[in-house]
Motif scaffolding. Structure first.
Motif, mmCIF file in Angstrom:
data_model
loop_
_atom_site.group_PDB
_atom_site.id
_atom_site.type_symbol
_atom_site.label_atom_id
_atom_site.label_comp_id
_atom_site.label_asym_id
_atom_site.label_seq_id
_atom_site.Cartn_x
_atom_site.Cartn_y
_atom_site.Cartn_z
ATOM 1 N N GLY A 29 0.819 -1.222 0.000
ATOM 2 C CA GLY A 29 0.000 0.000 0.000
ATOM 3 C C GLY A 29 0.848 1.265 0.000
ATOM 4 O O GLY A 29 0.446 2.292 -0.555
ATOM 5 N N ARG A 30 2.029 1.183 0.607
ATOM 6 C CA ARG A 30 2.926 2.347 0.648
ATOM 7 C C ARG A 30 3.943 2.330 -0.483
ATOM 8 O O ARG A 30 4.852 3.181 -0.512
ATOM 9 C CB ARG A 30 3.733 2.334 1.950
ATOM 10 C CG ARG A 30 2.899 2.484 3.185
ATOM 11 C CD ARG A 30 3.823 2.293 4.370
ATOM 12 N NE ARG A 30 3.088 2.332 5.616
ATOM 13 C CZ ARG A 30 3.480 3.010 6.679
ATOM 14 N NH1 ARG A 30 4.597 3.710 6.637
ATOM 15 N NH2 ARG A 30 2.782 2.995 7.783
ATOM 16 N N SER A 31 3.845 1.341 -1.343
ATOM 17 C CA SER A 31 4.799 1.176 -2.446
ATOM 18 C C SER A 31 6.243 1.061 -1.958
ATOM 19 O O SER A 31 7.178 1.493 -2.630
ATOM 20 C CB SER A 31 4.694 2.334 -3.452
ATOM 21 O OG SER A 31 3.397 2.372 -3.979
ATOM 22 N N THR A 32 6.428 0.462 -0.779
ATOM 23 C CA THR A 32 7.792 0.238 -0.292
ATOM 24 C C THR A 32 8.270 -1.174 -0.628
ATOM 25 O O THR A 32 9.396 -1.539 -0.321
ATOM 26 C CB THR A 32 7.868 0.465 1.231
ATOM 27 O OG1 THR A 32 6.781 -0.225 1.868
ATOM 28 C CG2 THR A 32 7.752 1.952 1.546
ATOM 29 N N LEU A 33 7.398 -1.955 -1.235
ATOM 30 C CA LEU A 33 7.732 -3.331 -1.609
ATOM 31 C C LEU A 33 7.307 -3.577 -3.047
ATOM 32 O O LEU A 33 6.179 -3.265 -3.428
ATOM 33 C CB LEU A 33 7.001 -4.310 -0.669
ATOM 34 C CG LEU A 33 7.098 -5.798 -0.985
ATOM 35 C CD1 LEU A 33 8.543 -6.294 -0.888
ATOM 36 C CD2 LEU A 33 6.203 -6.607 -0.034
ATOM 37 N N ASP A 34 8.246 -4.118 -3.836
ATOM 38 C CA ASP A 34 7.988 -4.408 -5.242
ATOM 39 C C ASP A 34 7.964 -5.925 -5.435
ATOM 40 O O ASP A 34 8.973 -6.595 -5.239
ATOM 41 C CB ASP A 34 9.098 -3.773 -6.092
ATOM 42 C CG ASP A 34 8.960 -4.100 -7.574
ATOM 43 O OD1 ASP A 34 7.908 -4.652 -7.979
ATOM 44 O OD2 ASP A 34 9.917 -3.809 -8.322
ATOM 45 N N LEU A 35 6.796 -6.443 -5.783
ATOM 46 C CA LEU A 35 6.670 -7.896 -5.964
ATOM 47 C C LEU A 35 6.645 -8.283 -7.445
ATOM 48 O O LEU A 35 6.351 -9.427 -7.789
ATOM 49 C CB LEU A 35 5.407 -8.414 -5.263
ATOM 50 C CG LEU A 35 5.385 -8.266 -3.735
ATOM 51 C CD1 LEU A 35 4.060 -8.794 -3.175
ATOM 52 C CD2 LEU A 35 6.561 -9.010 -3.097
ATOM 53 N N SER A 36 6.975 -7.335 -8.311
ATOM 54 C CA SER A 36 6.816 -7.590 -9.748
ATOM 55 C C SER A 36 7.840 -8.579 -10.310
ATOM 56 O O SER A 36 7.703 -9.029 -11.445
ATOM 57 C CB SER A 36 6.893 -6.272 -10.523
ATOM 58 O OG SER A 36 8.199 -5.741 -10.443
ATOM 59 N N LYS A 37 8.876 -8.926 -9.502
ATOM 60 C CA LYS A 37 9.883 -9.872 -9.991
ATOM 61 C C LYS A 37 9.764 -11.235 -9.313
ATOM 62 O O LYS A 37 10.646 -12.079 -9.459
ATOM 63 C CB LYS A 37 11.298 -9.326 -9.736
ATOM 64 C CG LYS A 37 11.541 -7.914 -10.242
ATOM 65 C CD LYS A 37 11.478 -7.854 -11.754
ATOM 66 C CE LYS A 37 11.939 -6.510 -12.302
ATOM 67 N NZ LYS A 37 11.110 -5.386 -11.832
ATOM 68 N N VAL A 38 8.686 -11.414 -8.555
ATOM 69 C CA VAL A 38 8.531 -12.663 -7.797
ATOM 70 C C VAL A 38 8.346 -13.846 -8.753
ATOM 71 O O VAL A 38 7.499 -13.817 -9.642
ATOM 72 C CB VAL A 38 7.337 -12.573 -6.815
ATOM 73 C CG1 VAL A 38 6.927 -13.957 -6.310
ATOM 74 C CG2 VAL A 38 7.704 -11.670 -5.637
#
Ligand code: ADP
Ligand code: MG
Length: 224
Positions: free
Chosen positions: A151-160
């Protein structure tokens, strides 16, 4: 009889030996160092499918070695030179997330510098955000806190590449379904999804059906 005629169990490359798997030499060596001589039942039944890239639903009781069943799958395809979140493991509680992270770190010892980061509630956000800025290969977290970071855009899961739902029955019982669904939708569609559970009743089956593609199902009833 010469020594070449003798047959010792150590030489046996049977179905319960980790050596029968397509694991990297570094992982095999580390398993040996850790004293993991044989696969547990759930490991023997799930690792071939996990390493082949299949989605999986695995049902087995606590203490049966489920962490290595998904951990070796994650680590075998992880690229330590690529500093991106390549795997996400969701757990129901902070204690379980810590346990899983520690087991992953043990399993990863031989494979270069693999950064495992724990994101759970009850800890302040700021240090977690700082750690995320430094980068991590594997995130182990609880659904609420992982959702907060998204929600805070502090985590990027796009490479999972690998998503693990550990103790899925407990996470569902604790009311984490909406958070999990939000997290799943932040992961790439093309990924490997592994679901581990002590029980797999119909309501969880229906709830999680859309997260997995053509999963292999493994159930271990007996003790390993
Ligand atoms: P679960 O998640 O099914 O409750 P864990 O993954 O926490 O089980 O494993 C339970 C314990 O067994 C851990 O201490 C782990 O280090 C150990 N273990 C797992 N696999 C093996 C193995 N193949 N050989 C020896 N010990 C193992
Ligand atoms: Mg476990």
């Amino acid at each position: 009889m010469t020594s070449t005629d003798t047959f010792t169990p150590e030489q046996q490359d049977d179905a319960t030996s980790f050596a029968s798997l397509a694991l990297t030499p570094a992982l095999l060596e580390n398993l040996d160092t850790l004293g993991y001589k044989e696969m547990t039942t759930i490991q023997a039944q799930s690792l071939p499918s996990v390493l082949a890239g299949r989605d999986l639903i695995a049902q087995a009781k606590t203490g049966s070695g489920k962490t290595a069943a998904f951990g070796l799958g994650i680590l075998n395809k992880l690229n330590p030179a690529w500093f991106a979140v390549q795997a996400l493991v969701l757990c129901p509680t902070r204690e379980l997330a810590d346990q899983v992270a520690n087991e992953l770190r043990r399993l990863a010892r031989s494979t270069g510098n693999v950064k495992v980061l724990v994101l759970t509630g009850g800890s302040p956000m700021r240090p977690q955000i700082a750690s995320l800025e430094h980068g991590a290969h594997i995130i182990v977290g609880t659904p609420g806190r992982v959702r907060d970071h998204l929600g805070r855009s502090t985590l990027d899961l796009s490479k999972v590449e690998t998503l693990v739902l550990d103790e899925a029955d407990r996470m569902t019982d604790m009311g984490f379904y909406d958070e999990i669904a939000g997290i799943v939708s932040a992961c790439p569609k093309r990924r490997q999804t592994l679901l581990f559970s002590a029980t797999y009743p119909d309501d969880i089956r229906r709830a999680t059906d859309s997260f997995l593609v053509d999963p292999v199902e493994v159930t271990v009833q007996a003790q390993h």
